[in-house]
Enzyme design. Structure first.
Site, PDB file in Angstrom:
ATOM      1  CG  ASN A 300      40.913  35.231  47.058  1.00  0.00           C
ATOM      2  OD1 ASN A 300      41.124  34.547  46.070  1.00  0.00           O
ATOM      3  ND2 ASN A 300      40.140  36.295  47.029  1.00  0.00           N
ATOM      4  CG  HIS A 301      44.495  31.724  44.071  1.00  0.00           C
ATOM      5  ND1 HIS A 301      43.761  31.043  43.122  1.00  0.00           N
ATOM      6  CD2 HIS A 301      45.117  30.769  44.805  1.00  0.00           C
ATOM      7  CE1 HIS A 301      43.937  29.748  43.265  1.00  0.00           C
ATOM      8  NE2 HIS A 301      44.754  29.554  44.288  1.00  0.00           N
ATOM      9  CG  HIS A 450      37.463  38.018  41.895  1.00  0.00           C
ATOM     10  ND1 HIS A 450      37.779  38.975  42.833  1.00  0.00           N
ATOM     11  CD2 HIS A 450      37.404  38.664  40.708  1.00  0.00           C
ATOM     12  CE1 HIS A 450      37.907  40.158  42.223  1.00  0.00           C
ATOM     13  NE2 HIS A 450      37.693  39.996  40.958  1.00  0.00           N
ATOM     14  CG  HIS A 451      40.227  32.036  42.510  1.00  0.00           C
ATOM     15  ND1 HIS A 451      41.420  31.865  41.837  1.00  0.00           N
ATOM     16  CD2 HIS A 451      39.305  32.356  41.565  1.00  0.00           C
ATOM     17  CE1 HIS A 451      41.217  32.073  40.536  1.00  0.00           C
ATOM     18  NE2 HIS A 451      39.945  32.364  40.358  1.00  0.00           N
ATOM     19  CD  GLN A 452      36.315  35.670  47.141  1.00  0.00           C
ATOM     20  OE1 GLN A 452      36.017  34.886  46.232  1.00  0.00           O
ATOM     21  NE2 GLN A 452      36.201  36.979  47.015  1.00  0.00           N
TER      22      GLN A 452
END
Length: 518
Positions: A300-301, A450-452
């Protein structure tokens, strides 16, 4: 009676919505979409400025990470959507493709056919969807000051982050039209739901894949009653009632397509015996396909926040709260940016906002993280949440680059161009200057972007899960189509890349049965 459709899509999120729309364009194709979340969508989904009120609400899975060593043992929130539209109901509506080198890197890692040249037509297809340019008309003046401040420091002004080299400061394209969110629900799923060949079942939790020999032939799901008394609008198709509450099996004449996202997709595969035998057998799960990469490569980011109290009253939000950004490189010689600094014209920390409401935030983030974690079963109960480990700042390069992003954010808010919006720095605060203190601040405050992504990686090596056509290795009739197949998350907000993957997957699926595309 045996219930059968041509395609069964598991998950009505961003990817599932695209697949539902594209596959049902053929009136002779019967498509079923199973969604674990409820049918009613809160009114806040349509309000671009209300996204933060949806987190930890009834359309959020409310995942939590395992304790993160890189964050001093903290547990992070990992929001993911659970309703028609999925996480596209929660995201911040930035329309960012990423850098061309992101996709060329996918191809070099074994995802042949996914270079930027090959995926660009699918991004261009997305450009026909209704969207807004954040710099037009309704922009917050603080967002303009952020861009001017970046230019004062020598960064280029970028007219369009999606036009190639995205390095520099500029306005986001937003998935917003007529003042309303235009996520996958509004753009793809709802327009298709009146087709008689498309069926949507909500509150339908898929608990396993039905595999016979080497072929996935269907799914088993638990149909729950719809929650009573929920407000908001109802997402309906033309078919009316759901099946009775209880366990059901449904079969796919052509394919089952798993589109549950980077947390639930590997969980469903593992529950169905697809994964690392050494982890499945202790759970009492028989091995259907030995794929040790299932759940690995999860990442993730990661971001943090620099907040400043404003000298000037900050106008009320009109769009998504985050209209402008800077993409830049942490050092020379990189093919594309690995840092994103998003500007948010509200306090990122609600506790600080209570005492200092006129606060703005710069969010430094590492958008090419080196850290990798995993998703694993907690136990064999299909309704239990899996163990989630993004391994934030597990690799020291992510920590050092995030510290560098904080320093750059401080430089931005210290410029003349930004001076009307910078009365005082509230976080980290002027006392945090030494490297040791800054390192401690980053570990204490870094959080999920929230970029899983990445947990069912596509490729051809032993740890890949799907091939470049997104077919699960060793099984017929089964694909995975969502952010989990990304070898590496793109250098920016990744919703547009998920739509691109699903658009291309729809072509791959229909081409497999001999249907050509213009």
């Amino acid at each position: 009676m045996k219930e059968e459709f041509d395609y069964v899509v598991v998950g009505a999120g961003a990817a599932g919505s695209v697949l539902a729309h594209r596959l049902s364009e053929d009136p002779d194709t019967r498509v079923l979409v199973l969604e674990a979340g409820p049918r009613r969508i809160p009114a806040e989904v349509d309000d671009p400025a209300a996204w933060y009120r949806l987190l930890d609400g009834r359309i959020d899975w409310k995942y939590r990470s395992v304790p993160q060593p890189g964050l001093g043992g903290r547990i992070t929130r990992e929001p993911r959507g659970r309703a028609p539209g999925g996480s596209s109901n929660l995201y911040l509506m930035m329309h960012v493709r990423g850098h061309p080198s992101d996709y060329d890197n996918w191809a070099y890692q074994g995802a042949s056919g996914w270079s930027y040249r090959e995926v660009r037509p699918y991004f261009e297809r997305l450009a026909t969807l209704p969207a807004a340019n954040a710099g037009q008309g309704e922009a917050n003046p603080a967002s303009q000051a952020f861009i001017d401040a970046c230019a004062e420091l020598g960064h280029d002004r970028v007219a369009d982050f999606n036009a190639g080299d995205m390095s520099g400061a500029g306005w986001h394209h937003l998935d917003v039209a007529d003042g309303r969110r235009r996520g996958a629900l509004a753009s793809y799923l709802e327009p298709a739901l009146q087709r008689p060949n498309l069926t949507l079942r909500t509150s339908a939790h898929t608990v396993g894949l039905v595999v016979i020999g080497d072929t996935c032939v269907g799914v088993e799901y638990l149909q729950r009653p719809e929650p009573a008394g929920a407000d908001g609008r109802e997402v309906r198709d033309s078919h009316g009632e759901h099946p009775r509450a209880g366990m059901h099996q449904v079969y796919a004449a052509r394919e089952v397509i798993v589109a549950c996202g980077a947390i639930e997709s590997p969980k469903l595969l593992m529950l169905s015996g697809i994964g690392d035998p050494d982890r499945l057998r202790p759970q009492g799960i028989g091995v259907t396909a030995a794929l040790p990469g299932v759940g690995e490569n999860f990442h993730n980011h990661v971001l943090t926040a620099v907040m400043a109290e404003s000298r000037t009253p900050v106008p009320a939000p009109r769009q998504n709260l985050s209209e402008s950004a800077l993409f830049t490189c942490s050092g020379p010689g990189l093919p594309g940016p690995d840092l994103q600094l998003a500007f948010v014209h509200v306090p990122f920390d609600p506790a600080i906002g209570q005492e200092h409401p006129d606060t703005v935030s710069v969010l430094p983030g590492v958008v090419r993280p080196a850290s990798r974690g995993w998703v694993r079963l907690a136990h064999a109960d299909p309704l239990a949440k899996p163990l989630v480990n993004p391994n934030y700042l597990g690799d020291r390069s992510d920590l050092e680059r995030l510290m560098q992003g904080v320093r750059l954010a401080r430089e931005i808010i210290g410029t003349s161009a930004f001076s009307p919006w910078n009365k005082q720095e509230l976080s980290p605060g002027p006392a945090v200057t030494a490297d040791e203190d800054l390192r401690a601040f980053v570990r204490r405050t870094a959080d999920s972007y929230h970029h899983q992504a990445g947990s069912c990686r596509m490729g051809t090596d032993d740890l890949s899960v799907v091939d470049p056509q997104l077919r699960v290795h060793g099984l017929r009739g089964l694909r995975v189509v969502d952010a989990s197949v990304m070898p590496a998350v793109p250098s920016g907000n990744c919703h547009s890349a998920v739509l691109m993957i699903a658009e291309r997957a729809a072509d791959l699926i229909t081409e497999a049965r001999g249907v050509s595309h213009d």
